[in-house]
Scaffold this motif. Structure first.
Motif: not given
Length: 198
Positions: A137, A141-142, A144, A146, A148-150, A152-153, A162, A165
């Protein structure tokens, strides 16, 4: 590139790490980002991806305590604690003895080490022994859990492993033994009470 946490995915990730690439991977706490800790350029890239201050040293994940002892000196108290909690959600700060690693990670005389309790990470470490292992991250920031969140960011890494979760309470607890006493550097999933029951 996104790969699964299977034999083929691990092979691809290990090859990319050995070629100087940066990998995002699951651990038993959060998604991590790493590289070959001996590769100065790869280490720099991790700092850039995370926008992390170069004065903050990066922790290293290892396959086992025996491998950790090749690069660092463990006092007796730390030895007992890691024998109880590794693999697991515990990072220990110990004295580094590997001069090449000291240089590539820009360390003074200490290094933060952990053996994660996650099959995917251990399969990867089995192939490369050592891996920079910091949360995937941007600093501040927090982290991850998940994938998918990782995805995206976070940008500019070479391969994403992968593992689905991650169900974890928090990041690893970081400790250092000072005058035979446990000093908690960062509170995490292991409490002081748990650590003293050895």
């Amino acid at each position: 590139m996104r790969v699964s946490c299977d034999k083929e995915g691990i092979e691809k990730a290990a090859k990319i790490i050995n070629e100087g690439g940066v990998v995002v991977f699951p651990t038993d706490t959060v998604y991590g980002i790493g590289c070959d800790p001996y590769n100065i350029e790869s280490v720099k890239k991790i700092y850039e991806i995370k926008s992390r201050d170069f004065s903050k040293p990066l922790p290293v994940l290892v396959y086992s305590k025996e491998i950790a002892e090749r690069i660092a000196i463990f006092d007796e108290v730390t030895k007992k604690i890691v024998e109880r909690f590794w693999p697991g959600q515990l990072t220990v700060i110990v004295t580094i003895k590997d001069l090449e690693l000291k240089k590539s990670l820009n360390l003074l005389n200490k290094i933060a080490l952990r053996v994660p309790n996650h099959k995917c990470t251990l399969d990867l470490l089995k192939k490369c022994n050592f891996l920079v292992g910091t949360s995937a991250n941007v600093s501040g920031d927090k982290p991850f859990t998940n994938p998918n969140d990782c995805l995206k960011n976070l940008n500019n890494y070479d391969i994403f492993v992968d593992g689905g979760v991650i169900s974890s309470k928090s990041e690893s607890t970081i400790i250092e033994i000072v005058n035979d006493e446990i000093k908690i550097i960062r509170k995490g999933s292991l409490s002081y009470e748990e650590l003293t029951k050895i």
